[in-house]
Design a protein around this motif. Sequence first.
Motif, PDB file in Angstrom:
ATOM      1  N   GLY A 237      11.579  11.538   5.931  1.00 33.45           N
ATOM      2  CA  GLY A 237      12.472  11.904   6.985  1.00 33.45           C
ATOM      3  C   GLY A 237      11.857  12.858   7.512  1.00 33.45           C
ATOM      4  O   GLY A 237      11.549  12.722   8.477  1.00 33.45           O
ATOM      5  N   GLY A 238      11.647  13.859   6.605  1.00 26.49           N
ATOM      6  CA  GLY A 238      11.345  14.801   6.918  1.00 26.49           C
ATOM      7  C   GLY A 238      12.347  16.404   7.263  1.00 26.49           C
ATOM      8  O   GLY A 238      11.742  17.707   7.449  1.00 26.49           O
ATOM      9  N   MET A 239      13.058  16.139   7.720  1.00 30.82           N
ATOM     10  CA  MET A 239      14.477  17.079   7.664  1.00 30.82           C
ATOM     11  C   MET A 239      15.031  18.165   5.824  1.00 30.82           C
ATOM     12  O   MET A 239      14.904  17.871   5.396  1.00 30.82           O
ATOM     13  CB  MET A 239      15.947  15.760   7.511  1.00 30.82           C
ATOM     14  CG  MET A 239      16.123  15.057   8.767  1.00 30.82           C
ATOM     15  SD  MET A 239      15.267  13.463   9.655  1.00 30.82           S
ATOM     16  CE  MET A 239      15.810  12.445   7.331  1.00 30.82           C
ATOM     17  N   LYS A 240      14.687  19.198   6.952  1.00 30.00           N
ATOM     18  CA  LYS A 240      15.286  20.351   5.753  1.00 30.00           C
ATOM     19  C   LYS A 240      16.258  20.630   5.242  1.00 30.00           C
ATOM     20  O   LYS A 240      16.880  21.388   6.803  1.00 30.00           O
ATOM     21  CB  LYS A 240      14.036  20.723   6.027  1.00 30.00           C
ATOM     22  CG  LYS A 240      12.688  21.012   5.746  1.00 30.00           C
ATOM     23  CD  LYS A 240      12.235  22.023   6.154  1.00 30.00           C
ATOM     24  CE  LYS A 240      10.216  21.276   6.262  1.00 30.00           C
ATOM     25  NZ  LYS A 240       9.647  21.340   4.636  1.00 30.00           N
ATOM     26  N   SER A 241      16.992  21.273   4.620  1.00 30.02           N
ATOM     27  CA  SER A 241      18.171  22.240   4.448  1.00 30.02           C
ATOM     28  C   SER A 241      17.465  23.179   3.487  1.00 30.02           C
ATOM     29  O   SER A 241      16.916  22.815   2.330  1.00 30.02           O
ATOM     30  CB  SER A 241      19.313  21.392   4.040  1.00 30.02           C
ATOM     31  OG  SER A 241      18.974  21.231   2.881  1.00 30.02           O
TER      32      SER A 241
ATOM     33  N   VAL B 273      14.615   2.088   4.934  1.00 33.14           N
ATOM     34  CA  VAL B 273      14.049   3.245   5.168  1.00 33.14           C
ATOM     35  C   VAL B 273      14.325   3.768   6.962  1.00 33.14           C
ATOM     36  O   VAL B 273      14.904   2.637   7.391  1.00 33.14           O
ATOM     37  CB  VAL B 273      12.844   3.158   5.148  1.00 33.14           C
ATOM     38  CG1 VAL B 273      12.517   2.554   3.895  1.00 33.14           C
ATOM     39  CG2 VAL B 273      12.030   2.244   5.648  1.00 33.14           C
ATOM     40  N   GLN B 274      13.985   4.522   7.552  1.00 33.96           N
ATOM     41  CA  GLN B 274      13.668   5.347   8.842  1.00 33.96           C
ATOM     42  C   GLN B 274      15.648   5.295   9.511  1.00 33.96           C
ATOM     43  O   GLN B 274      14.980   4.181  10.457  1.00 33.96           O
ATOM     44  CB  GLN B 274      12.897   4.441   9.732  1.00 33.96           C
ATOM     45  CG  GLN B 274      12.502   5.820   9.299  1.00 33.96           C
ATOM     46  CD  GLN B 274      10.788   4.462   9.636  1.00 33.96           C
ATOM     47  OE1 GLN B 274      10.767   3.240  10.732  1.00 33.96           O
ATOM     48  NE2 GLN B 274       9.448   3.689   9.301  1.00 33.96           N
ATOM     49  N   VAL B 275      16.676   5.004   8.326  1.00 30.87           N
ATOM     50  CA  VAL B 275      18.200   4.696   8.801  1.00 30.87           C
ATOM     51  C   VAL B 275      18.635   5.518  10.394  1.00 30.87           C
ATOM     52  O   VAL B 275      18.178   6.190  10.598  1.00 30.87           O
ATOM     53  CB  VAL B 275      18.859   5.299   7.328  1.00 30.87           C
ATOM     54  CG1 VAL B 275      20.454   5.409   7.993  1.00 30.87           C
ATOM     55  CG2 VAL B 275      18.291   4.669   6.095  1.00 30.87           C
ATOM     56  N   LYS B 276      18.936   4.433  11.321  1.00 31.27           N
ATOM     57  CA  LYS B 276      19.404   4.659  12.391  1.00 31.27           C
ATOM     58  C   LYS B 276      21.318   5.022  12.447  1.00 31.27           C
ATOM     59  O   LYS B 276      21.190   4.335  11.754  1.00 31.27           O
ATOM     60  CB  LYS B 276      19.214   3.204  13.152  1.00 31.27           C
ATOM     61  CG  LYS B 276      17.276   3.255  13.502  1.00 31.27           C
ATOM     62  CD  LYS B 276      16.666   2.585  14.641  1.00 31.27           C
ATOM     63  CE  LYS B 276      15.136   2.615  14.675  1.00 31.27           C
ATOM     64  NZ  LYS B 276      14.731   3.156  13.449  1.00 31.27           N
ATOM     65  N   ASP B 277      21.254   5.143  13.269  1.00 35.08           N
ATOM     66  CA  ASP B 277      22.634   5.463  13.309  1.00 35.08           C
ATOM     67  C   ASP B 277      23.728   4.575  13.604  1.00 35.08           C
ATOM     68  O   ASP B 277      24.533   3.922  12.784  1.00 35.08           O
ATOM     69  CB  ASP B 277      23.139   6.540  15.123  1.00 35.08           C
ATOM     70  CG  ASP B 277      24.087   7.099  14.653  1.00 35.08           C
ATOM     71  OD1 ASP B 277      25.031   7.332  13.298  1.00 35.08           O
ATOM     72  OD2 ASP B 277      24.800   7.850  15.985  1.00 35.08           O
ATOM     73  N   HIS B 278      22.994   3.084  14.615  1.00 37.21           N
ATOM     74  CA  HIS B 278      23.616   1.992  14.584  1.00 37.21           C
ATOM     75  C   HIS B 278      23.237   0.759  13.518  1.00 37.21           C
ATOM     76  O   HIS B 278      23.603  -0.086  13.757  1.00 37.21           O
ATOM     77  CB  HIS B 278      23.309   1.537  15.874  1.00 37.21           C
ATOM     78  CG  HIS B 278      21.410   1.278  15.891  1.00 37.21           C
ATOM     79  ND1 HIS B 278      21.067   2.392  16.535  1.00 37.21           N
ATOM     80  CD2 HIS B 278      21.149   0.448  15.822  1.00 37.21           C
ATOM     81  CE1 HIS B 278      20.126   2.225  16.854  1.00 37.21           C
ATOM     82  NE2 HIS B 278      19.734   1.271  15.757  1.00 37.21           N
ATOM     83  N   ASP B 279      22.622   1.177  12.346  1.00 36.81           N
ATOM     84  CA  ASP B 279      22.564   0.803  11.188  1.00 36.81           C
ATOM     85  C   ASP B 279      23.502  -0.214  10.382  1.00 36.81           C
ATOM     86  O   ASP B 279      23.826  -0.142   9.458  1.00 36.81           O
ATOM     87  CB  ASP B 279      21.810   0.791   9.962  1.00 36.81           C
ATOM     88  CG  ASP B 279      20.201   1.002  10.494  1.00 36.81           C
ATOM     89  OD1 ASP B 279      19.393   0.641  11.065  1.00 36.81           O
ATOM     90  OD2 ASP B 279      19.032   1.829   9.643  1.00 36.81           O
TER      91      ASP B 279
ATOM     92  N   ILE C 298      28.640   3.731   1.016  1.00 36.93           N
ATOM     93  CA  ILE C 298      27.170   4.902   0.793  1.00 36.93           C
ATOM     94  C   ILE C 298      26.733   5.172   1.295  1.00 36.93           C
ATOM     95  O   ILE C 298      27.649   4.821   3.215  1.00 36.93           O
ATOM     96  CB  ILE C 298      26.118   3.759   0.026  1.00 36.93           C
ATOM     97  CG1 ILE C 298      25.317   4.808  -1.026  1.00 36.93           C
ATOM     98  CG2 ILE C 298      25.305   2.749   1.166  1.00 36.93           C
ATOM     99  CD1 ILE C 298      24.003   3.812  -1.768  1.00 36.93           C
ATOM    100  N   ASP C 299      26.741   6.184   1.785  1.00 36.13           N
ATOM    101  CA  ASP C 299      26.555   7.666   2.437  1.00 36.13           C
ATOM    102  C   ASP C 299      24.900   7.222   2.828  1.00 36.13           C
ATOM    103  O   ASP C 299      24.216   7.039   1.626  1.00 36.13           O
ATOM    104  CB  ASP C 299      26.926   8.557   2.066  1.00 36.13           C
ATOM    105  CG  ASP C 299      28.414   9.543   1.832  1.00 36.13           C
ATOM    106  OD1 ASP C 299      29.149   8.656   2.712  1.00 36.13           O
ATOM    107  OD2 ASP C 299      28.298  10.640   1.556  1.00 36.13           O
ATOM    108  N   ALA C 300      24.351   7.266   3.794  1.00 31.62           N
ATOM    109  CA  ALA C 300      23.014   7.586   4.348  1.00 31.62           C
ATOM    110  C   ALA C 300      22.271   8.582   5.223  1.00 31.62           C
ATOM    111  O   ALA C 300      23.375   8.503   6.154  1.00 31.62           O
ATOM    112  CB  ALA C 300      22.868   6.607   4.710  1.00 31.62           C
ATOM    113  N   LEU C 301      22.193   9.032   5.207  1.00 38.76           N
ATOM    114  CA  LEU C 301      21.397  10.769   6.009  1.00 38.76           C
ATOM    115  C   LEU C 301      19.474   9.631   7.200  1.00 38.76           C
ATOM    116  O   LEU C 301      19.563   8.888   6.703  1.00 38.76           O
ATOM    117  CB  LEU C 301      20.623  11.822   5.360  1.00 38.76           C
ATOM    118  CG  LEU C 301      19.882  12.523   6.279  1.00 38.76           C
ATOM    119  CD1 LEU C 301      20.879  13.309   6.354  1.00 38.76           C
ATOM    120  CD2 LEU C 301      19.016  13.606   5.317  1.00 38.76           C
ATOM    121  N   VAL C 302      20.913   9.803   8.504  1.00 45.76           N
ATOM    122  CA  VAL C 302      19.932   8.968   9.306  1.00 45.76           C
ATOM    123  C   VAL C 302      18.438   9.303   9.459  1.00 45.76           C
ATOM    124  O   VAL C 302      18.201  11.384   9.501  1.00 45.76           O
ATOM    125  CB  VAL C 302      20.862   9.896  11.060  1.00 45.76           C
ATOM    126  CG1 VAL C 302      20.359   9.259  12.529  1.00 45.76           C
ATOM    127  CG2 VAL C 302      22.098   8.393  10.972  1.00 45.76           C
TER     128      VAL C 302
END
Length: 259
Positions: free
Chosen positions: A234-238, A106-112, A34-38
């Motif tokens: 998490g607030g990221m926008k596109s 939640v609050q996915v981290k790069d090293h998860d 599964i993909d997850a947005l950091v």
Amino acid sequence: MEKDRKMIIFFLFLAGICSPVLGAEWTADVVKSIDALVGSCVVLPCTVSHPGTYLSTSRLRGIWHRKDKWNENFYHEDSTKILDSFKGRTKLLGNLGQNNCTLEIVQVKDHDNGPFCFRVELVRKDNNEPTKEKFSFVEKCADIKMIHDVPKPKLGPIKTANPGKPYTLTCSVHHTCPSHRPQIKWSRENKDDEITEVHKPIHSGIWEVESILSFVPEEKDDESELICTATFNGGMKSEEKFTLNVKRETNFGLLFCLL
Ligand SMILES: *[C@@H]1O[C@H](CO)[C@@H](O)[C@H](O)[C@H]1NC(C)=O
């Protein structure tokens, strides 16, 4: 003959009692990758099934742990048994009594990085201690692929508008967190505009949010820019934008004069 039949019935009876206890048939179905947005959240779909009769959520303990490291828990009902780096960030969204072992991070981290494996324990009614029935489904663990670029929404269909005629435009974005899905906003803010939102699963572990904007364009809307912005948990926008083309109304009066 009569004796044989009695023996068969006896063995069937025995098998009936023993099979839920032996419990060889526990199975779990976990999303493979599964993909997850950091910085955002992710939901790992999971279902579990067991032989025998219904077991309530209170008789089942669901644990998510690292593959081959059974004491490294990503999720446990006892938070002291969760890895420090995951404390407060994981939740069992699914109801185990309904065979659902879905996990939220939640609050996915790069090293998860996992792999994330599900484990189920049957606990005793009286003291909540695990029985001998414990299963770790280490053959079916979930891998999370970290995404750093915020997915861009898609806008369409791109077509020329006719003044005074209803016009619809759809903005959609895929995501992996149905518990805190992205919000879609439009740059147009006319009170007569209509906005409809649709949420749907695309395939295992991928969902889509779709926002449909309907309005009646006027000639003055020609060349106006329409922007659709997706804001992820998490607030990221596109965003994605496009310039509206509204057909000119042929001015027959003017045409007549020119002739
Ligand atoms: C499992 O639970 C999650 C969270 O409540 C829900 O979204 C999902 O639809 C459930 N899955 C199944 C197969 O029931």
